[in-house]
Design a protein around this motif. Structure first.
Motif, PDB file in Angstrom:
ATOM      1  N   ILE A   1       0.840  -1.172   0.020  1.00  0.00           N
ATOM      2  CA  ILE A   1      -0.016   0.026   0.043  1.00  0.00           C
ATOM      3  C   ILE A   1       0.990   1.230  -0.108  1.00  0.00           C
ATOM      4  CG2 ILE A   1      -1.923   1.199   1.385  1.00  0.00           C
ATOM      5  CD1 ILE A   1      -2.948  -1.156  -0.005  1.00  0.00           C
ATOM      6  N   ALA A   2       0.617   2.061  -0.956  1.00  0.00           N
ATOM      7  CA  ALA A   2       1.260   3.297  -1.152  1.00  0.00           C
ATOM      8  C   ALA A   2       0.421   4.813  -0.965  1.00  0.00           C
ATOM      9  CB  ALA A   2       1.941   3.687  -2.293  1.00  0.00           C
ATOM     10  N   LEU A   3       0.893   5.646  -0.197  1.00  0.00           N
ATOM     11  CA  LEU A   3      -0.276   6.715   0.172  1.00  0.00           C
ATOM     12  C   LEU A   3       0.002   7.909  -0.895  1.00  0.00           C
ATOM     13  CD1 LEU A   3       0.749   6.979   3.867  1.00  0.00           C
ATOM     14  CD2 LEU A   3      -1.333   5.887   2.899  1.00  0.00           C
ATOM     15  N   GLU A   4      -1.042   8.181  -1.566  1.00  0.00           N
ATOM     16  CA  GLU A   4      -1.038   9.530  -2.431  1.00  0.00           C
ATOM     17  C   GLU A   4      -0.492  10.595  -1.293  1.00  0.00           C
ATOM     18  OE1 GLU A   4      -2.275  11.928  -5.946  1.00  0.00           O
ATOM     19  OE2 GLU A   4      -1.337   9.771  -5.506  1.00  0.00           O
ATOM     20  N   TYR A   5       0.187  11.409  -2.025  1.00  0.00           N
ATOM     21  CA  TYR A   5       0.680  12.557  -1.214  1.00  0.00           C
ATOM     22  C   TYR A   5      -0.262  13.682  -1.721  1.00  0.00           C
ATOM     23  CZ  TYR A   5       4.432  15.472   1.342  1.00  0.00           C
ATOM     24  OH  TYR A   5       5.196  16.040   2.153  1.00  0.00           O
ATOM     25  N   HIS A   6      -1.178  14.273  -0.861  1.00  0.00           N
ATOM     26  CA  HIS A   6      -2.086  15.035  -1.290  1.00  0.00           C
ATOM     27  C   HIS A   6      -2.835  16.015  -0.494  1.00  0.00           C
ATOM     28  CE1 HIS A   6      -5.347  16.064  -4.116  1.00  0.00           C
ATOM     29  NE2 HIS A   6      -4.771  15.567  -5.152  1.00  0.00           N
ATOM     30  N   PRO A   7      -3.159  17.303  -0.702  1.00  0.00           N
ATOM     31  CA  PRO A   7      -4.025  17.913  -0.059  1.00  0.00           C
ATOM     32  C   PRO A   7      -5.193  17.272   0.463  1.00  0.00           C
ATOM     33  CG  PRO A   7      -3.218  19.395  -1.759  1.00  0.00           C
ATOM     34  CD  PRO A   7      -2.816  17.973  -1.947  1.00  0.00           C
ATOM     35  N   ASN A   8      -5.779  17.693   1.646  1.00  0.00           N
ATOM     36  CA  ASN A   8      -7.176  17.310   2.141  1.00  0.00           C
ATOM     37  C   ASN A   8      -7.228  15.770   2.417  1.00  0.00           C
ATOM     38  OD1 ASN A   8      -8.304  19.836   1.561  1.00  0.00           O
ATOM     39  ND2 ASN A   8      -8.548  19.260  -0.480  1.00  0.00           N
ATOM     40  N   THR A   9      -5.922  15.278   2.877  1.00  0.00           N
ATOM     41  CA  THR A   9      -5.469  13.963   3.428  1.00  0.00           C
ATOM     42  C   THR A   9      -4.573  14.041   4.503  1.00  0.00           C
ATOM     43  OG1 THR A   9      -3.639  13.298   2.092  1.00  0.00           O
ATOM     44  CG2 THR A   9      -5.919  12.913   1.134  1.00  0.00           C
ATOM     45  N   LEU A  10      -4.375  12.961   5.119  1.00  0.00           N
ATOM     46  CA  LEU A  10      -3.363  13.137   6.199  1.00  0.00           C
ATOM     47  C   LEU A  10      -1.881  13.005   5.945  1.00  0.00           C
ATOM     48  CD1 LEU A  10      -5.131  10.722   9.090  1.00  0.00           C
ATOM     49  CD2 LEU A  10      -4.864  13.366   8.802  1.00  0.00           C
ATOM     50  N   THR A  11      -1.969  13.184   4.483  1.00  0.00           N
ATOM     51  CA  THR A  11      -0.599  13.268   3.815  1.00  0.00           C
ATOM     52  C   THR A  11      -0.385  14.931   3.262  1.00  0.00           C
ATOM     53  OG1 THR A  11      -0.982  12.292   1.573  1.00  0.00           O
ATOM     54  CG2 THR A  11      -0.069  10.878   3.368  1.00  0.00           C
ATOM     55  N   ASP A  12      -1.113  15.760   3.760  1.00  0.00           N
ATOM     56  CA  ASP A  12      -1.194  17.159   3.408  1.00  0.00           C
ATOM     57  C   ASP A  12       0.104  18.148   3.689  1.00  0.00           C
ATOM     58  OD1 ASP A  12      -1.862  17.239   5.796  1.00  0.00           O
ATOM     59  OD2 ASP A  12      -3.736  18.688   5.488  1.00  0.00           O
ATOM     60  N   THR A  13       0.959  17.482   5.001  1.00  0.00           N
ATOM     61  CA  THR A  13       1.932  18.105   5.153  1.00  0.00           C
ATOM     62  C   THR A  13       3.069  17.209   5.568  1.00  0.00           C
ATOM     63  OG1 THR A  13       1.600  17.944   7.674  1.00  0.00           O
ATOM     64  CG2 THR A  13       0.683  19.776   6.756  1.00  0.00           C
ATOM     65  N   LEU A  14       4.448  17.592   5.498  1.00  0.00           N
ATOM     66  CA  LEU A  14       5.216  16.315   5.578  1.00  0.00           C
ATOM     67  C   LEU A  14       5.358  15.937   7.236  1.00  0.00           C
ATOM     68  CD1 LEU A  14       7.955  15.437   4.769  1.00  0.00           C
ATOM     69  CD2 LEU A  14       9.334  17.385   5.709  1.00  0.00           C
ATOM     70  N   ASP A  15       5.035  16.675   8.180  1.00  0.00           N
ATOM     71  CA  ASP A  15       4.883  16.297   9.605  1.00  0.00           C
ATOM     72  C   ASP A  15       3.860  15.211   9.668  1.00  0.00           C
ATOM     73  OD1 ASP A  15       6.966  17.949  10.336  1.00  0.00           O
ATOM     74  OD2 ASP A  15       5.830  19.343  11.230  1.00  0.00           O
ATOM     75  N   SER A  16       2.697  15.398   8.967  1.00  0.00           N
ATOM     76  CA  SER A  16       1.696  14.615   9.166  1.00  0.00           C
ATOM     77  C   SER A  16       1.804  13.308   8.487  1.00  0.00           C
ATOM     78  CB  SER A  16       0.215  15.038   8.816  1.00  0.00           C
ATOM     79  OG  SER A  16      -0.914  14.337   8.844  1.00  0.00           O
ATOM     80  N   ALA A  17       2.520  13.477   7.176  1.00  0.00           N
ATOM     81  CA  ALA A  17       2.845  12.131   6.433  1.00  0.00           C
ATOM     82  C   ALA A  17       3.823  11.250   7.480  1.00  0.00           C
ATOM     83  CB  ALA A  17       3.396  12.821   5.036  1.00  0.00           C
ATOM     84  N   VAL A  18       4.919  11.983   7.659  1.00  0.00           N
ATOM     85  CA  VAL A  18       5.782  11.160   8.469  1.00  0.00           C
ATOM     86  C   VAL A  18       5.155  10.555   9.658  1.00  0.00           C
ATOM     87  CG1 VAL A  18       7.864  11.336  10.101  1.00  0.00           C
ATOM     88  CG2 VAL A  18       7.873  12.673   7.731  1.00  0.00           C
ATOM     89  N   GLN A  19       4.386  11.207  10.338  1.00  0.00           N
ATOM     90  CA  GLN A  19       3.462  10.752  11.387  1.00  0.00           C
ATOM     91  C   GLN A  19       2.867   9.430  11.003  1.00  0.00           C
ATOM     92  OE1 GLN A  19       1.134  13.254  13.830  1.00  0.00           O
ATOM     93  NE2 GLN A  19      -0.086  11.547  14.780  1.00  0.00           N
ATOM     94  N   LEU A  20       2.083   9.569   9.797  1.00  0.00           N
ATOM     95  CA  LEU A  20       1.367   8.268   9.238  1.00  0.00           C
ATOM     96  C   LEU A  20       2.323   7.064   9.002  1.00  0.00           C
ATOM     97  CD1 LEU A  20      -1.783   7.898   8.632  1.00  0.00           C
ATOM     98  CD2 LEU A  20      -1.436   8.637   6.436  1.00  0.00           C
ATOM     99  N   LEU A  21       3.429   7.430   8.399  1.00  0.00           N
ATOM    100  CA  LEU A  21       4.516   6.521   8.194  1.00  0.00           C
ATOM    101  C   LEU A  21       4.754   5.711   9.370  1.00  0.00           C
ATOM    102  CD1 LEU A  21       6.268   8.322   5.193  1.00  0.00           C
ATOM    103  CD2 LEU A  21       4.739   6.475   5.034  1.00  0.00           C
TER     104      LEU A  21
END
Length: 243
Positions: A125-145
């Motif tokens: 599973i790969a995450l789309e890096y995109h606004p209006n999701t939990l990958t909308d900022t670098l910090d949030s994306a890193v947290q999700l990873l």
């Protein structure tokens, strides 16, 4: 090695065969096949047509939104990815930006469920890096990873993004796939020829290629949705990769 290709939904108006012909003509190697038009979930005949193009399957681009979509939608998505022998299934981390999301748990739980089932089907599973999701900022994306074991990330720029932040994001999330396009400050409505952001893409591609790991670099969002403009962008991308 950076593997050049395209996202099939760049040209929703073209057939699977026409996508394959255009990519091959342009010297591209891979396609992310979209699940909304070209290879819908459960359409194994369409998946076989995609394989018949002879192009590498970079990923299966689903529109599954973790924590929002019905989990029953996941099974046909993963079955179709298996038919394609896709190494990745792109999903979306919810439908709400990180600052507006009061509870990340439903997204995290749905993603962990998806990862476990994807692994059983031989994909990731790969995450789309995109606004209006939990990958909308670098910090949030890193947290999700960190929150979801086994998930990996895509990356794409925002409109008018500065070079420093783009390289920093790429270095941090180590994306498996990058969607390649050039936008001005106006974003989606401010599309440029790919060469218009050489200042951004040359350092980003250098950073992506630094560790020698195979990654997909896939063209998307072509100016005027034009195949001719796409040919120019493909030539630009291949030229950069050869330098």
């Amino acid at each position: 090695m950076l593997i050049p290709g395209l996202v099939s939904v760049t040209f929703r108006q073209l057939t699977v065969s026409e996508i394959g012909e255009l990519a091959t003509e342009c010297g591209l190697q891979a396609v992310e096949w979209g699940g909304d038009v070209h290879v819908p979930p459960g359409d194994f005949a369409a998946a076989r047509k995609a394989l018949d193009t002879g192009l590498k399957v970079a990923a299966y681009g689903s529109y599954y939104r973790a924590g929002v979509s019905d989990r029953a939608e996941l099974a046909p998505i993963l079955e179709t990815a298996a038919e394609l022998d896709a190494p990745y299934v792109r999903v979306w981390a919810g439908r709400t930006g990180s600052e507006e999301c009061p509870d990340r748990a439903p997204v995290v739980e749905a993603l962990q469920h998806a990862v476990e089932h994807a692994e059983a089907m031989g994909t990731k599973i790969a995450l789309e890096y995109h606004p209006n999701t939990l990958t909308d900022t670098l910090d949030s994306a890193v947290q999700l990873l960190d929150e979801v074991d086994g998930v990996v990330s895509y990356w794409q720029p925002v409109g008018g993004q500065d070079v420093f932040s783009a390289v920093h994001e790429v270095r941090t999330v180590e994306p498996v796939t990058v969607h390649v396009f050039s936008w001005g400050p106006g974003g989606f409505q401010d599309r440029l020829p790919l060469a218009g952001r050489r200042d951004l893409w040359k350092p980003v591609l250098t950073e992506l290629g630094r560790d020698g790991i195979d990654r997909n670099v896939l063209l998307e969002f072509v100016l005027d949705d034009s195949p001719e403009r796409f040919r120019e962008d493909a030539k630009t991308l291949l030229g950069w990769l050869r330098q």
